[in-house]
Scaffold this motif. Structure first.
Motif, PDB file in Angstrom:
ATOM      1  N   GLU A 329       0.850  -1.186   0.000  1.00 21.40           N
ATOM      2  CA  GLU A 329       0.000   0.000   0.000  1.00 21.40           C
ATOM      3  C   GLU A 329       0.884   1.234   0.000  1.00 21.40           C
ATOM      4  O   GLU A 329       1.864   1.307   0.751  1.00 21.40           O
ATOM      5  CB  GLU A 329      -0.929   0.009   1.210  1.00 21.40           C
ATOM      6  CG  GLU A 329      -1.904   1.179   1.215  1.00 21.40           C
ATOM      7  CD  GLU A 329      -2.947   1.073   2.306  1.00 21.40           C
ATOM      8  OE1 GLU A 329      -3.575   2.104   2.629  1.00 21.40           O
ATOM      9  OE2 GLU A 329      -3.115  -0.037   2.855  1.00 21.40           O
ATOM     10  N   LEU A 330       0.549   2.208  -0.844  1.00 23.68           N
ATOM     11  CA  LEU A 330       1.337   3.430  -0.986  1.00 23.68           C
ATOM     12  C   LEU A 330       0.450   4.625  -0.680  1.00 23.68           C
ATOM     13  O   LEU A 330      -0.659   4.736  -1.224  1.00 23.68           O
ATOM     14  CB  LEU A 330       1.892   3.532  -2.406  1.00 23.68           C
ATOM     15  CG  LEU A 330       3.027   4.534  -2.650  1.00 23.68           C
ATOM     16  CD1 LEU A 330       4.262   4.125  -1.865  1.00 23.68           C
ATOM     17  CD2 LEU A 330       3.347   4.613  -4.122  1.00 23.68           C
ATOM     18  N   GLY A 331       0.909   5.500   0.204  1.00 24.70           N
ATOM     19  CA  GLY A 331       0.125   6.658   0.608  1.00 24.70           C
ATOM     20  C   GLY A 331      -0.047   7.681  -0.494  1.00 24.70           C
ATOM     21  O   GLY A 331       0.607   7.632  -1.537  1.00 24.70           O
ATOM     22  N   MET A 332      -0.926   8.634  -0.242  1.00 26.09           N
ATOM     23  CA  MET A 332      -1.320   9.585  -1.274  1.00 26.09           C
ATOM     24  C   MET A 332      -0.194  10.499  -1.724  1.00 26.09           C
ATOM     25  O   MET A 332      -0.150  10.919  -2.873  1.00 26.09           O
ATOM     26  CB  MET A 332      -2.502  10.424  -0.772  1.00 26.09           C
ATOM     27  CG  MET A 332      -2.210  11.272   0.432  1.00 26.09           C
ATOM     28  SD  MET A 332      -3.586  12.363   0.872  1.00 26.09           S
ATOM     29  CE  MET A 332      -4.847  11.177   1.328  1.00 26.09           C
ATOM     30  N   ALA A 333       0.755  10.825  -0.862  1.00 26.57           N
ATOM     31  CA  ALA A 333       1.770  11.819  -1.217  1.00 26.57           C
ATOM     32  C   ALA A 333       3.045  11.211  -1.778  1.00 26.57           C
ATOM     33  O   ALA A 333       3.974  11.928  -2.114  1.00 26.57           O
ATOM     34  CB  ALA A 333       2.114  12.662   0.016  1.00 26.57           C
ATOM     35  N   ALA A 334       3.089   9.880  -1.918  1.00 26.68           N
ATOM     36  CA  ALA A 334       4.358   9.223  -2.238  1.00 26.68           C
ATOM     37  C   ALA A 334       4.867   9.556  -3.637  1.00 26.68           C
ATOM     38  O   ALA A 334       6.006   9.976  -3.806  1.00 26.68           O
ATOM     39  CB  ALA A 334       4.227   7.717  -2.071  1.00 26.68           C
ATOM     40  N   VAL A 335       4.057   9.355  -4.670  1.00 28.26           N
ATOM     41  CA  VAL A 335       4.524   9.601  -6.039  1.00 28.26           C
ATOM     42  C   VAL A 335       3.847  10.819  -6.664  1.00 28.26           C
ATOM     43  O   VAL A 335       4.038  11.095  -7.844  1.00 28.26           O
ATOM     44  CB  VAL A 335       4.299   8.360  -6.938  1.00 28.26           C
ATOM     45  CG1 VAL A 335       5.179   7.219  -6.503  1.00 28.26           C
ATOM     46  CG2 VAL A 335       2.841   7.946  -6.944  1.00 28.26           C
ATOM     47  N   GLY A 336       3.054  11.557  -5.885  1.00 25.64           N
ATOM     48  CA  GLY A 336       2.414  12.762  -6.398  1.00 25.64           C
ATOM     49  C   GLY A 336       1.356  12.457  -7.442  1.00 25.64           C
ATOM     50  O   GLY A 336       0.925  11.324  -7.630  1.00 25.64           O
ATOM     51  N   GLY A 337       0.914  13.504  -8.147  1.00 24.65           N
ATOM     52  CA  GLY A 337      -0.066  13.323  -9.209  1.00 24.65           C
ATOM     53  C   GLY A 337       0.590  12.830 -10.487  1.00 24.65           C
ATOM     54  O   GLY A 337       1.652  13.314 -10.876  1.00 24.65           O
ATOM     55  N   LYS A 338      -0.033  11.876 -11.155  1.00 26.34           N
ATOM     56  CA  LYS A 338       0.526  11.288 -12.371  1.00 26.34           C
ATOM     57  C   LYS A 338      -0.583  11.075 -13.400  1.00 26.34           C
ATOM     58  O   LYS A 338      -1.682  10.642 -13.067  1.00 26.34           O
ATOM     59  CB  LYS A 338       1.175   9.927 -12.078  1.00 26.34           C
ATOM     60  CG  LYS A 338       2.415   9.980 -11.198  1.00 26.34           C
ATOM     61  CD  LYS A 338       3.620  10.453 -11.968  1.00 26.34           C
ATOM     62  CE  LYS A 338       4.872  10.414 -11.111  1.00 26.34           C
ATOM     63  NZ  LYS A 338       6.056  10.870 -11.851  1.00 26.34           N
ATOM     64  N   PHE A 339      -0.269  11.396 -14.669  1.00 28.19           N
ATOM     65  CA  PHE A 339      -1.124  11.017 -15.789  1.00 28.19           C
ATOM     66  C   PHE A 339      -0.242  10.190 -16.718  1.00 28.19           C
ATOM     67  O   PHE A 339       0.593  10.728 -17.442  1.00 28.19           O
ATOM     68  CB  PHE A 339      -1.688  12.257 -16.500  1.00 28.19           C
ATOM     69  CG  PHE A 339      -2.654  11.904 -17.603  1.00 28.19           C
ATOM     70  CD1 PHE A 339      -3.585  10.912 -17.441  1.00 28.19           C
ATOM     71  CD2 PHE A 339      -2.605  12.574 -18.816  1.00 28.19           C
ATOM     72  CE1 PHE A 339      -4.481  10.592 -18.449  1.00 28.19           C
ATOM     73  CE2 PHE A 339      -3.493  12.261 -19.841  1.00 28.19           C
ATOM     74  CZ  PHE A 339      -4.435  11.268 -19.648  1.00 28.19           C
ATOM     75  N   THR A 340      -0.392   8.885 -16.665  1.00 27.88           N
ATOM     76  CA  THR A 340       0.514   7.982 -17.343  1.00 27.88           C
ATOM     77  C   THR A 340      -0.241   6.704 -17.678  1.00 27.88           C
ATOM     78  O   THR A 340      -1.475   6.661 -17.621  1.00 27.88           O
ATOM     79  CB  THR A 340       1.740   7.696 -16.448  1.00 27.88           C
ATOM     80  OG1 THR A 340       2.611   6.794 -17.112  1.00 27.88           O
ATOM     81  CG2 THR A 340       1.350   7.110 -15.107  1.00 27.88           C
ATOM     82  N   THR A 341       0.476   5.651 -18.041  1.00 25.24           N
ATOM     83  CA  THR A 341      -0.126   4.338 -18.240  1.00 25.24           C
ATOM     84  C   THR A 341       0.075   3.503 -16.981  1.00 25.24           C
ATOM     85  O   THR A 341       0.855   3.868 -16.092  1.00 25.24           O
ATOM     86  CB  THR A 341       0.513   3.616 -19.435  1.00 25.24           C
ATOM     87  OG1 THR A 341       1.909   3.424 -19.170  1.00 25.24           O
ATOM     88  CG2 THR A 341       0.329   4.415 -20.717  1.00 25.24           C
ATOM     89  N   LEU A 342      -0.618   2.373 -16.910  1.00 22.53           N
ATOM     90  CA  LEU A 342      -0.457   1.506 -15.751  1.00 22.53           C
ATOM     91  C   LEU A 342       0.990   1.006 -15.661  1.00 22.53           C
ATOM     92  O   LEU A 342       1.549   0.917 -14.569  1.00 22.53           O
ATOM     93  CB  LEU A 342      -1.425   0.321 -15.851  1.00 22.53           C
ATOM     94  CG  LEU A 342      -1.407  -0.655 -14.676  1.00 22.53           C
ATOM     95  CD1 LEU A 342      -1.695   0.053 -13.366  1.00 22.53           C
ATOM     96  CD2 LEU A 342      -2.418  -1.783 -14.898  1.00 22.53           C
ATOM     97  N   GLU A 343       1.593   0.716 -16.798  1.00 19.18           N
ATOM     98  CA  GLU A 343       2.995   0.288 -16.797  1.00 19.18           C
ATOM     99  C   GLU A 343       3.900   1.381 -16.264  1.00 19.18           C
ATOM    100  O   GLU A 343       4.805   1.135 -15.455  1.00 19.18           O
ATOM    101  CB  GLU A 343       3.430  -0.102 -18.215  1.00 19.18           C
ATOM    102  CG  GLU A 343       4.885  -0.542 -18.304  1.00 19.18           C
ATOM    103  CD  GLU A 343       5.317  -0.920 -19.713  1.00 19.18           C
ATOM    104  OE1 GLU A 343       6.487  -1.295 -19.900  1.00 19.18           O
ATOM    105  OE2 GLU A 343       4.471  -0.830 -20.630  1.00 19.18           O
ATOM    106  N   GLY A 344       3.677   2.625 -16.699  1.00 17.68           N
ATOM    107  CA  GLY A 344       4.489   3.738 -16.213  1.00 17.68           C
ATOM    108  C   GLY A 344       4.343   3.950 -14.729  1.00 17.68           C
ATOM    109  O   GLY A 344       5.323   4.237 -14.029  1.00 17.68           O
TER     110      GLY A 344
END
Length: 444
Positions: A329-344
């Motif tokens: 489980e990864l918290g909300m602030a870990a990787v920030g906002g992303k618009f990418t693919t599931l692989e990315g």
């Protein structure tokens, strides 16, 4: 008094003199300096190094052969982060006292159970443990006890009683809470269960106030916020806006571009991209451009085919994600906002947990921890290659995240979307409990 910055320690032609942290002492600089205890000359040793998630630091150690007085501290030599960070740790066992801690000099340390607080800029930065923080606080209170006992015995007795309470915390007879709040974003508390979620540790990011910016030297004391010009939303949709910033990797001047984009069948988002001409580092981030939804959204994708890796994913900055099959489980602030693919997105998770983890290199690494993280990275690779079926869950209390439906306009059999009512704690974390949008003009 001279101030050491990153610019001072770069060689001719901009060569970076910082090196990764290790036990070797080949690049230690020695400077003869005055001892603040006996006022004779002692020796200061400086090490310019990098700690992951803590950027560039200067580790200094002073030792006086005349009076045997010694002192160590850490001074940040890197950039101040875009947001502040607050770590809240529930200390439940003696093992928690061994967690490694990076505390910058601008961080505030609190132990609410004792109503105890160490204000910012009253201690130098340190790389230590939870037990080390407690010992350091107790030593600071003990420093002037001899003078107090002579002049103010009652005050000295009360401080001695409080020091005993601090020392008793190390027995962990009962649970207590430790809070480190750092407006610069350069403090860190270890998660020994990585890559799994640490139930005892809560990490939240926040926007600095103007007063905190002034403390960090980011604003002048008489700096006033100016009203934005040309903030019409319809006008901004047709423009790519840019502003100057520093590269998060090498700290060189760079430029960030941003644009408002409308995702079909969803809502508006703000895409931000930074490109550094000095080191070629590139970053992109997505911010929600719409309002907070009335209900939270939980999106569950059953990954059964390699083609699922090409699905578009919008993960907002308030969205947490989990993979039950990996107990991850990864918290909300870990990787920030992303618009990418599931692989990315999976590759970003692997980089964050395995490659950029601060406790997998140098003196902080251990073979057991390294093997566990490498095994986790191998499982992520299997998921990307389509060799492992999982459930990928996006849980966004603001409802601003999105998973592409490849069967649109028909329902996607592999996607389940649940709407739920936010809890009081979720509203509190999002700042919605104290937000009033109606009837406020009638209050006195």
């Amino acid at each position: 008094m001279s101030v050491i910055t990153e610019d001072n320690v770069r060689g001719v032609g901009g060569e970076n003199l910082f090196r990764d942290i290790s036990a070797d002492g080949d690049d230690i600089t020695e400077i003869e300096s005055m001892c603040m205890n006996c006022h004779l000359n002692g020796m200061t040793r400086l090490l310019l190094t990098k700690i992951p998630f803590f950027k560039e630091v200067i580790v200094s150690s002073f030792n006086c052969d005349n009076c045997s007085w010694s002192n160590t501290e850490i001074q940040s030599a890197g950039r101040i982060q875009d947001q502040g960070v607050c770590y809240t740790l529930k200390v439940k066992t003696k093992q928690d006292l061994d967690r490694e801690v990076v505390k910058s000099d601008g961080a505030t340390t609190r132990i609410p159970d004792l109503d105890f607080e160490i204000p910012p800029f009253t201690q130098k930065g340190a790389l230590t443990t939870i037990e080390g923080l407690i010992d350091r606080a107790a030593a600071g209170l003990e420093q002037d006890q001899t003078l107090r006992r002579a002049n103010y015995p009652e005050v000295a007795d009360k401080i001695e009683e409080f020091i005993q309470k601090l020392q008793k915390l190390k027995e962990v007879e009962s649970e207590f809470t430790l809070v480190i709040e750092d407006p610069s974003g350069n403090s860190f508390i270890e998660n020994p269960r990585a890559p799994q979620r640490d139930e005892a540790l809560t990490v939240t990011k926040f926007t600095r106030t103007m007063q905190q910016d002034m403390q960090l030297g980011l604003r002048a004391d008489d700096d006033l916020e100016e009203e934005p010009v040309g903030n019409d939303i319809e006008t901004m949709k047709d423009e790519v806006l840019g502003f100057n910033t520093n590269c998060p990797e090498c700290n060189a001047p760079a430029r960030t571009n941003m644009k408002i984009v409308e995702i079909p069948h969803f809502k508006e988002v703000i895409i931000m991209a930074t490109n550094c001409d000095s080191c070629s580092h590139r970053t992109n981030e997505v911010k929600s451009g719409g309002a907070t939804e009335a209900m939270g959204t939980k999106i569950t994708l059953h990954v059964t085919d390699p083609s699922d890796m090409t699905r578009d994913v919008l993960k907002s900055e308030t969205c947490s994600l989990s993979i039950p099959e990996l107990e991850f489980e990864l918290g909300m602030a870990a990787v920030g906002g992303k618009f990418t693919t599931l692989e990315g997105l999976l590759k970003d998770i692997k980089d964050l947990i395995v490659s950029k983890n601060p406790f997998t290199c140098g003196d902080s690494s251990s073979s057991d921890r390294l093997e566990k993280l490498q095994a986790f990275g191998e499982k992520i690779d299997k998921i990307i290659a389509g060799e492992m079926n999982i459930h990928f869950i996006l849980d966004d209390p603001t409802g601003n995240s999105y998973m592409q439906n490849v069967y649109a306009p028909d329902p996607d059999p592999d996607i389940t979307i649940e709407k739920y009512t936010r809890t009081f704690e979720q509203n509190e974390e999002l700042g919605l409990n104290d937000m009033k949008t109606e009837g406020y003009e009638n209050e006195n």
